[in-house]
Design a protein around this motif. Structure first.
Motif, PDB file in Angstrom:
ATOM      1  N   LEU A  62       0.719  -1.147   0.124  1.00  0.00           N
ATOM      2  CA  LEU A  62      -0.088   0.108  -0.228  1.00  0.00           C
ATOM      3  C   LEU A  62       0.420   1.711   0.359  1.00  0.00           C
ATOM      4  O   LEU A  62      -0.205   1.996  -0.438  1.00  0.00           O
ATOM      5  N   TYR A  63       1.826   0.683   0.571  1.00  0.00           N
ATOM      6  CA  TYR A  63       3.216   2.255   0.352  1.00  0.00           C
ATOM      7  C   TYR A  63       3.099   2.940  -1.133  1.00  0.00           C
ATOM      8  O   TYR A  63       3.472   3.682  -0.802  1.00  0.00           O
ATOM      9  N   ASN A  64       3.372   1.466  -1.778  1.00  0.00           N
ATOM     10  CA  ASN A  64       3.527   2.113  -3.004  1.00  0.00           C
ATOM     11  C   ASN A  64       2.559   1.837  -3.915  1.00  0.00           C
ATOM     12  O   ASN A  64       3.166   0.637  -4.915  1.00  0.00           O
ATOM     13  N   PRO A  65       1.332   2.093  -4.791  1.00  0.00           N
ATOM     14  CA  PRO A  65       0.710   0.675  -5.676  1.00  0.00           C
ATOM     15  C   PRO A  65       0.865   0.879  -6.858  1.00  0.00           C
ATOM     16  O   PRO A  65       0.998  -0.098  -7.503  1.00  0.00           O
ATOM     17  N   ILE A  66       1.912   2.381  -7.142  1.00  0.00           N
ATOM     18  CA  ILE A  66       1.631   1.823  -8.919  1.00  0.00           C
ATOM     19  C   ILE A  66       3.105   0.709  -9.073  1.00  0.00           C
ATOM     20  O   ILE A  66       3.063   0.238  -9.959  1.00  0.00           O
ATOM     21  N   LEU A  94      -5.778   8.332  -0.938  1.00  0.00           N
ATOM     22  CA  LEU A  94      -5.557   7.902   0.114  1.00  0.00           C
ATOM     23  C   LEU A  94      -3.601   7.162   0.690  1.00  0.00           C
ATOM     24  O   LEU A  94      -3.034   7.231   0.109  1.00  0.00           O
ATOM     25  N   ASP A  95      -3.304   7.589   1.720  1.00  0.00           N
ATOM     26  CA  ASP A  95      -2.342   7.036   3.099  1.00  0.00           C
ATOM     27  C   ASP A  95      -1.886   6.052   3.735  1.00  0.00           C
ATOM     28  O   ASP A  95      -3.124   6.198   4.407  1.00  0.00           O
ATOM     29  N   PRO A  96      -1.842   5.054   3.197  1.00  0.00           N
ATOM     30  CA  PRO A  96      -1.892   4.408   4.015  1.00  0.00           C
ATOM     31  C   PRO A  96      -0.947   4.358   6.033  1.00  0.00           C
ATOM     32  O   PRO A  96      -1.821   3.313   7.267  1.00  0.00           O
ATOM     33  N   VAL A  97      -1.155   5.340   5.860  1.00  0.00           N
ATOM     34  CA  VAL A  97      -0.308   5.147   7.438  1.00  0.00           C
ATOM     35  C   VAL A  97       0.535   7.203   7.631  1.00  0.00           C
ATOM     36  O   VAL A  97      -0.015   7.514   8.830  1.00  0.00           O
ATOM     37  N   THR A  98       0.247   7.915   7.166  1.00  0.00           N
ATOM     38  CA  THR A  98      -0.585   9.245   7.256  1.00  0.00           C
ATOM     39  C   THR A  98      -0.827  10.005   6.218  1.00  0.00           C
ATOM     40  O   THR A  98      -1.794  10.422   5.568  1.00  0.00           O
ATOM     41  N   PRO A  99      -2.654   9.632   7.089  1.00  0.00           N
ATOM     42  CA  PRO A  99      -3.725   9.884   5.898  1.00  0.00           C
ATOM     43  C   PRO A  99      -4.189  11.702   6.008  1.00  0.00           C
ATOM     44  O   PRO A  99      -3.965  12.380   6.522  1.00  0.00           O
ATOM     45  N   LEU A 100      -5.009  11.816   4.858  1.00  0.00           N
ATOM     46  CA  LEU A 100      -5.602  12.778   4.753  1.00  0.00           C
ATOM     47  C   LEU A 100      -6.193  13.655   5.546  1.00  0.00           C
ATOM     48  O   LEU A 100      -6.112  15.199   6.299  1.00  0.00           O
ATOM     49  N   PHE A 156       5.480  12.982  -3.806  1.00  0.00           N
ATOM     50  CA  PHE A 156       6.156  12.748  -4.976  1.00  0.00           C
ATOM     51  C   PHE A 156       6.740  11.389  -5.136  1.00  0.00           C
ATOM     52  O   PHE A 156       7.587  10.994  -6.116  1.00  0.00           O
ATOM     53  N   LEU A 157       7.059  10.748  -4.328  1.00  0.00           N
ATOM     54  CA  LEU A 157       7.095   8.856  -4.961  1.00  0.00           C
ATOM     55  C   LEU A 157       6.363   7.807  -5.598  1.00  0.00           C
ATOM     56  O   LEU A 157       7.005   7.194  -5.369  1.00  0.00           O
ATOM     57  N   THR A 158       5.182   8.354  -4.308  1.00  0.00           N
ATOM     58  CA  THR A 158       3.647   7.286  -5.449  1.00  0.00           C
ATOM     59  C   THR A 158       3.309   7.612  -6.503  1.00  0.00           C
ATOM     60  O   THR A 158       2.544   6.899  -7.856  1.00  0.00           O
ATOM     61  N   ALA A 159       3.543   9.136  -7.478  1.00  0.00           N
ATOM     62  CA  ALA A 159       2.599   9.414  -8.725  1.00  0.00           C
ATOM     63  C   ALA A 159       2.894  10.099  -9.102  1.00  0.00           C
ATOM     64  O   ALA A 159       3.704  10.971  -8.092  1.00  0.00           O
TER      65      ALA A 159
END
Length: 334
Positions: A84-88, A229-235, A261-264
């Motif tokens: 979930l940290y980086n779905p892409i 959607l962030d698995p550990v630091t939510p919006l 910046f690291l996920t999309a």
């Protein structure tokens, strides 16, 4: 009130997106899907039914180094949670690993476990008396910060900790159990800081312009970036923090994962950040930024790697299971 129970509130929604995305991608792009699936519910129930069987009959695997590994349902849940940290980067290969494991081949599954640091290196268990100790991640470093800066969690009985775990599981059925273990070290951490700041966590109102800075005031308000959607630091945490900082802005990147910046890739996010650093411009209201592609799109990359990226920066981008907030604390970090 128990501590640290809200960080993973969006994790299961990302899990749900995994199944919806896989079903929409079809077998051509998601190995876990089947041509005969008539709904996402069929795909989802097939996976959870398999995981329930693994709960009673763990899988076995052998690493390339010849280590025999027993894979439990808890291991698979953790592996799912880490994706979930980086779905892409992780959703497609994880779906393939799950599909092969469901068909009796655990090769890819144990390989991913190795990449995430989930399989201990037995040959390094006993260090030579004359050998040097690696400066890689040490759990006591995390505990010193988490337990020292946080509330005192010593003195709680077994009932309290069971309730704590239940609250974590109520936030995420996939990540909850693992997330609960992060605070276990605090149950016996008796070192308290001489000085502890508990707030208020806020900033003064920013100066009117960068050309006429006022002592004690920032040049610009804070700018918070968050994936939808962030698995550990939510919006929701970004929105809550922004309220405590006068004039702060919030940018919502329409993506999943930890750290924008690291996920999309998003030209919109890049422009907002560039304007912020170049001209102190903070959006007056919450901004939604679209991304160029998603986890199931062919050829999608989470970020553009610069040709001159340093080895230190490259290792920092690598997430491991023992650094839950996504920061790699490896031997290159000093």
């Amino acid at each position: 009130m128990l501590t640290n129970v809200s960080g993973i509130v969006d994790a299961d929604e990302i899990i749900d997106s995994f199944f919806h995305g896989c079903y929409g991608a079809a077998p051509s792009r998601c190995d876990l899907a089947r041509d005969q699936d008539t709904s996402v519910a069929e795909l989802r129930s097939r996976f959870w039914a398999w995981l329930e069987r693994v709960k009673g009959e763990p899988l076995n695997a052998i690493t390339p180094q010849g280590t025999i590994v027993i894979i439990t349902a808890a291991d698979i849940r953790l592996l799912f949670g880490l994706a979930l940290y980086n779905p892409i980067t992780d959703f497609k290969p994880l779906a393939s690993a799950f599909d092969r494991a469901m068909n009796g081949d655990t090769t890819d599954l144990v390989s991913r476990m190795l990449e995430c640091g989930m399989v201990p290196s037995l040959q390094d268990a006993c260090l030579s008396l004359n050998g040097s100790v690696s400066s890689s991640f040490r759990p006591e470093g995390q505990a010193a910060i988490l337990c020292g800066d946080g509330d005192n969690m010593t003195g709680h009985d077994l009932f309290w900790w069971r309730r704590y775990i239940d609250e974590q599981l109520s936030n995420s059925s996939v990540l909850g159990a693992w997330w609960a273990t992060i605070s276990f070290a605090c149950s016996g951490w008796r070192f308290r800081p001489n000085w502890s700041f508990k707030g208020p966590f806020t900033t003064p109102e920013a100066s009117k312009s960068a050309s006429s800075l006022v002592p004690g005031r920032p040049a610009a308000p804070l700018l918070f970036l968050s994936n939808r959607l962030d698995p550990v630091t939510p919006l929701s945490a970004a929105r809550a923090m922004a309220k405590n900082h006068p004039g702060a802005g919030v940018v919502v990147q329409e993506a999943m994962g930890h750290c924008t910046f690291l996920t999309a890739q998003s030209l919109c996010t890049r422009k907002v950040v560039a304007d912020y650093f170049d001209s102190d411009i903070v959006p007056s209201r919450e901004v939604s930024c679209a991304t160029t592609c998603g986890p199931w799109d062919d050829g999608c990359q989470p970020f553009v790697a610069l040709p001159n990226i340093s080895r230190i920066e490259g290792r920092w981008l690598h997430r491991k299971v023992d650094s839950p907030l996504g920061v790699y604390l490896g031997s290159y970090i000093t």
